[in-house]
Design a protein around this motif. Structure first.
Motif, mmCIF file in Angstrom:
data_model
loop_
_atom_site.group_PDB
_atom_site.id
_atom_site.type_symbol
_atom_site.label_atom_id
_atom_site.label_comp_id
_atom_site.label_asym_id
_atom_site.label_seq_id
_atom_site.Cartn_x
_atom_site.Cartn_y
_atom_site.Cartn_z
ATOM 1 N N VAL A 152 0.870 -1.178 0.000
ATOM 2 C CA VAL A 152 0.000 0.000 0.000
ATOM 3 C C VAL A 152 0.907 1.227 0.000
ATOM 4 O O VAL A 152 1.794 1.353 0.851
ATOM 5 C CB VAL A 152 -0.937 0.025 1.232
ATOM 6 C CG1 VAL A 152 -1.764 1.312 1.250
ATOM 7 C CG2 VAL A 152 -1.848 -1.204 1.234
ATOM 8 N N LEU A 153 0.698 2.107 -0.967
ATOM 9 C CA LEU A 153 1.547 3.289 -1.159
ATOM 10 C C LEU A 153 0.841 4.547 -0.675
ATOM 11 O O LEU A 153 -0.240 4.883 -1.172
ATOM 12 C CB LEU A 153 1.838 3.473 -2.651
ATOM 13 C CG LEU A 153 3.122 2.904 -3.229
ATOM 14 C CD1 LEU A 153 3.169 3.222 -4.714
ATOM 15 C CD2 LEU A 153 4.361 3.482 -2.535
ATOM 16 N N ALA A 154 1.454 5.227 0.279
ATOM 17 C CA ALA A 154 0.884 6.480 0.780
ATOM 18 C C ALA A 154 1.665 7.662 0.215
ATOM 19 O O ALA A 154 2.809 7.513 -0.219
ATOM 20 C CB ALA A 154 0.944 6.502 2.310
ATOM 21 N N SER A 155 1.023 8.828 0.222
ATOM 22 C CA SER A 155 1.742 10.058 -0.134
ATOM 23 C C SER A 155 1.417 11.117 0.914
ATOM 24 O O SER A 155 0.413 11.010 1.625
ATOM 25 C CB SER A 155 1.348 10.536 -1.531
ATOM 26 O OG SER A 155 -0.049 10.719 -1.599
ATOM 27 N N MET A 156 2.261 12.136 1.014
ATOM 28 C CA MET A 156 2.157 13.123 2.087
ATOM 29 C C MET A 156 0.772 13.780 2.148
ATOM 30 O O MET A 156 0.266 14.094 3.214
ATOM 31 C CB MET A 156 3.211 14.229 1.915
ATOM 32 C CG MET A 156 4.646 13.768 2.012
ATOM 33 S SD MET A 156 5.174 13.234 3.658
ATOM 34 C CE MET A 156 5.351 14.798 4.503
ATOM 35 N N GLY A 157 0.154 13.981 0.984
ATOM 36 C CA GLY A 157 -1.092 14.753 0.951
ATOM 37 C C GLY A 157 -2.369 13.932 0.925
ATOM 38 O O GLY A 157 -3.453 14.499 0.765
ATOM 39 N N ASP A 158 -2.267 12.603 1.093
ATOM 40 C CA ASP A 158 -3.426 11.711 0.940
ATOM 41 C C ASP A 158 -4.724 12.199 1.593
ATOM 42 O O ASP A 158 -5.785 12.118 0.997
ATOM 43 C CB ASP A 158 -3.122 10.328 1.530
ATOM 44 C CG ASP A 158 -2.317 9.448 0.584
ATOM 45 O OD1 ASP A 158 -2.340 9.715 -0.630
ATOM 46 O OD2 ASP A 158 -1.681 8.498 1.071
ATOM 47 N N ARG A 159 -4.654 12.648 2.846
ATOM 48 C CA ARG A 159 -5.882 12.930 3.611
ATOM 49 C C ARG A 159 -6.114 14.422 3.834
ATOM 50 O O ARG A 159 -6.862 14.801 4.732
ATOM 51 C CB ARG A 159 -5.841 12.206 4.969
ATOM 52 C CG ARG A 159 -5.605 10.723 4.895
ATOM 53 C CD ARG A 159 -6.507 9.990 3.927
ATOM 54 N NE ARG A 159 -7.910 9.933 4.317
ATOM 55 C CZ ARG A 159 -8.892 9.519 3.522
ATOM 56 N NH1 ARG A 159 -8.629 9.136 2.281
ATOM 57 N NH2 ARG A 159 -10.129 9.496 3.948
ATOM 58 N N LEU A 160 -5.462 15.244 3.010
ATOM 59 C CA LEU A 160 -5.565 16.692 3.235
ATOM 60 C C LEU A 160 -6.635 17.360 2.375
ATOM 61 O O LEU A 160 -6.732 18.584 2.331
ATOM 62 C CB LEU A 160 -4.199 17.351 3.004
ATOM 63 C CG LEU A 160 -3.085 16.906 3.973
ATOM 64 C CD1 LEU A 160 -1.756 17.518 3.583
ATOM 65 C CD2 LEU A 160 -3.436 17.260 5.421
ATOM 66 N N GLY A 161 -7.436 16.560 1.672
ATOM 67 C CA GLY A 161 -8.462 17.135 0.790
ATOM 68 C C GLY A 161 -7.886 17.290 -0.610
ATOM 69 O O GLY A 161 -6.673 17.350 -0.795
ATOM 70 N N LEU A 162 -8.766 17.363 -1.587
ATOM 71 C CA LEU A 162 -8.343 17.341 -2.992
ATOM 72 C C LEU A 162 -7.371 18.465 -3.333
ATOM 73 O O LEU A 162 -6.291 18.236 -3.876
ATOM 74 C CB LEU A 162 -9.577 17.400 -3.902
ATOM 75 C CG LEU A 162 -9.273 17.236 -5.400
ATOM 76 C CD1 LEU A 162 -8.639 15.868 -5.683
ATOM 77 C CD2 LEU A 162 -10.543 17.397 -6.219
ATOM 78 N N ILE A 163 -7.729 19.701 -2.980
ATOM 79 C CA ILE A 163 -6.895 20.834 -3.408
ATOM 80 C C ILE A 163 -5.586 20.876 -2.621
ATOM 81 O O ILE A 163 -4.502 20.842 -3.193
ATOM 82 C CB ILE A 163 -7.678 22.169 -3.266
ATOM 83 C CG1 ILE A 163 -8.871 22.153 -4.233
ATOM 84 C CG2 ILE A 163 -6.771 23.361 -3.558
ATOM 85 C CD1 ILE A 163 -9.852 23.280 -4.042
ATOM 86 N N LYS A 164 -5.692 20.923 -1.289
ATOM 87 C CA LYS A 164 -4.477 21.017 -0.477
ATOM 88 C C LYS A 164 -3.595 19.783 -0.671
ATOM 89 O O LYS A 164 -2.380 19.881 -0.798
ATOM 90 C CB LYS A 164 -4.822 21.189 1.001
ATOM 91 C CG LYS A 164 -3.572 21.400 1.856
ATOM 92 C CD LYS A 164 -3.893 21.741 3.284
ATOM 93 C CE LYS A 164 -2.596 21.981 4.045
ATOM 94 N NZ LYS A 164 -2.825 22.339 5.441
ATOM 95 N N GLY A 165 -4.238 18.603 -0.710
ATOM 96 C CA GLY A 165 -3.480 17.358 -0.896
ATOM 97 C C GLY A 165 -2.715 17.357 -2.205
ATOM 98 O O GLY A 165 -1.545 16.956 -2.263
ATOM 99 N N SER A 166 -3.351 17.838 -3.267
ATOM 100 C CA SER A 166 -2.686 17.890 -4.582
ATOM 101 C C SER A 166 -1.503 18.850 -4.559
ATOM 102 O O SER A 166 -0.445 18.563 -5.120
ATOM 103 C CB SER A 166 -3.671 18.337 -5.669
ATOM 104 O OG SER A 166 -4.785 17.474 -5.689
#
Length: 561
Positions: free
Chosen positions: A149-163
């Motif tokens: 399972v691959l996570a990224s820093m912005g996964d759970r920060l919402g679409l705009i902020k996460g992107s």
């Protein structure tokens, strides 16, 4: 076993001699109580976004169900290789709620170190942040891993902020080297797959294994300490009881808040940040990169916080940063120093600047980790690692295991409900580490005074033998660290034809004008002749573990060549 615990009379008022370890059958019961009791409170603050206990419950339930949908059965091992991102506590809660065993992995491992740990633990699944995916790619073929399972820093920060966060991490800071991991599932996708499924938590008891915590390898090959649900529960309750005299000073209406700068994959933060935070409904301020001191101070300036577990190098680094005074330190009730010796010069400055003393504690991966700590009511730095925690027995013993008299040095032995069940698949190592009456041999040399305070003199392996005299690096480093112009230092023994070993001192300067002559003059004034360094080297930094512990072994190895 000695029936006498001299340290109990030095306990602060209200701290019990023993704790009741039977309160929870498992860590899952502890966490699920927290999810119910503190549902609407913030559990984690991560990159400007707060996550409630209820949100962590929902995400962890989905993640646990996803793992079970892969066919993972009770007691299978799942490796987690992430810094302090919000996915870490979500994933860990999901793993434990699914009845699986957590294998904490240091994200800064090389491919060789990662391969060793995955093979040794037999982990069949791994949750990894993409920043380190290339490391996994290099060793994957040699491991038992079947699910990624691959996570990224912005996964759970919402679409705009996460992107935005992911774009900066990947494209601006270039923190994600290219990798290929076919078949890996993205973290958000795994949660979506688990959301429609039912999580079935198998029956769990205190004797069940919760975590394989690999020892840092500062003394040789990394071994997995088997920590049961009961071990970690005991240490959470011991830590809570110990901190209570200070934590009860938090004004009514303020949620207890902890700084989580130590990595959660390290047992210190795992127990005293994540699990103790669950128990008492604290908010943890997650700091993904504690080496970015400016970033740490910038984040802390936004918060009211009460508890700060850290290592000496972090306390020291923060004190020496120009932004230190931009943070309001006056709500701080408890500063716990662990992982390495706290230096008196650092402790004195910390108390002067924050009004909150650093209470030095002591423990190991094998003790979940806390075994002893200075009372949180102390105002002065004691230079000791304090008193054994409730329900903990400690003694200093000779090579035959016999207790030595008060005031004499010996190996520190520890007994209590937080002591590991053994080393994973290494009965020989377990037998070497444990005495017949269930004491754990720490490998640390210490001394106990008549009040029951323990002082670490050093690790057995770090002791320097100069012409038959024992020199303990901690003592030497403590003296030199107090010298004006010294930022950090480390002492090691190097081979010497004349004296067997000679002392080498490696210094990171705060003041570039500091010279070798200055150091020698200072040493001559403060240290007896055989304790003075023969070799002095200046460097821009010292080698450290990701937690901030100085790697003396690396300094020694380089000196041998």
């Amino acid at each position: 076993m000695t029936n006498h615990r001299p340290w109990l009379s030095a306990y602060p008022e209200g701290v019990p001699a023993d704790i009741d370890t039977s309160q929870y059958p498992s860590l899952v019961h502890l966490m699920e109580e927290a999810f119910r009791k503190h549902a609407t409170k913030s559990a984690y603050s991560y990159m400007g976004k707060d996550f409630t206990f209820a949100e962590v419950e929902v995400m962890s339930r989905a993640f646990g169900a996803y793992l079970q949908s892969l066919g993972l059965q009770k007691n299978e091992r799942v490796a987690v290789m992430m810094p302090n991102v919000v996915q870490y506590p979500v994933v860990v809660a999901g793993i434990l709620r699914a009845g699986l065993i957590l294998v904490n992995v240091n994200p800064l491992y090389t491919a060789r170190e990662l391969e060793h740990q995955l093979k040794d633990s037999g982990a069949t699944a791994i949750v990894i942040i993409e920043n380190f995916a290339q490391t996994l790619q290099k060793c994957l073929a040699n491991t038992p891993i079947r699910h990624i399972v691959l996570a990224s820093m912005g996964d759970r920060l919402g679409l705009i902020k996460g992107s935005v966060v992911n774009y900066v991490v990947r494209s601006v800071k270039k923190l994600v080297p290219d990798y290929e991991l076919p078949g890996a599932v993205r973290f958000n996708e795994a949660l979506e797959k688990g959301e429609g499924r039912t999580l079935t938590t198998p029956a769990l008891e205190r004797e069940d294994v919760a975590v394989l915590q690999y020892t840092g390898g500062t003394t040789g090959v990394s071994k997995g300490a088997i920590l049961t649900h009961g071990n970690v529960i005991a240490n959470v309750l011991q830590s809570e009881a110990w901190n209570e005299p200070a934590m009860k000073e938090i004004p009514p209406g303020q949620q207890p808040t902890s700084v989580c700068a130590l990595p959660l994959y390290h047992i210190f933060a795992f127990t005293v940040n994540m699990m103790l935070g669950m128990r008492n409904g604290s908010k943890n301020i997650l700091l993904p990169n504690p080496r970015d001191l400016q970033g740490v101070l910038g984040e802390l300036a936004k918060h009211t916080f009460h508890s700060f577990p850290a290592v000496n190098t972090l306390f020291n680094g923060l004190l020496n940063h120009p932004d230190f005074d931009k943070v309001n330190w006056h709500n701080l009730k408890v500063s716990i120093g662990g992982g390495m010796a706290v230096q008196s010069a650092v402790a004195e400055r910390w108390l002067a600047k924050t009004g909150c003393p650093i209470c030095e504690g002591y423990g190991l991966s094998e003790t979940s980790p806390s075994a002893s700590c200075n009372p949180v009511t102390n105002k002065a730095f004691t230079g000791t690692v304090g008193l054994p925690l409730p329900s903990t027995w400690m003694k200093c013993a000779d090579d035959e295991g016999h207790e030595v008299p008060v005031g004499e040095t010996g190996e520190i032995l520890i007994k209590g409900p937080q002591v590991m069940a053994g080393y994973w698949q290494r009965p020989d190592e377990t037998a070497r580490a444990m005495t017949a009456d269930s004491y754990f041999r720490s490998g640390d040399i210490g001394v106990m005074d008549e009040r029951g305070y323990f002082r670490i003199v050093d690790r057995k392996k770090d002791m320097i033998l100069v012409s038959g005299f024992n020199v303990f690096p901690n003592e030497l480093e403590d003296v030199v660290a107090a010298m004006p112009g010294v930022l950090e230092c480390a002492a090691v023994g190097v081979p010497d034809d004349r004296s067997g070993e000679a002392i080498k001192l490696v210094i990171v300067r705060k003041d570039e004008a500091l010279s070798e002559e200055d150091v020698r003059a200072y040493a001559a004034e403060h240290l007896t002749a055989y304790k003075r360094p023969r070799h002095i080297e200046f460097r821009s930094e010292l080698p450290k573990t990701p937690v901030g512990k100085i790697l003396r072994r690396e300094l020694r190895d380089k000196a041998d060549k």
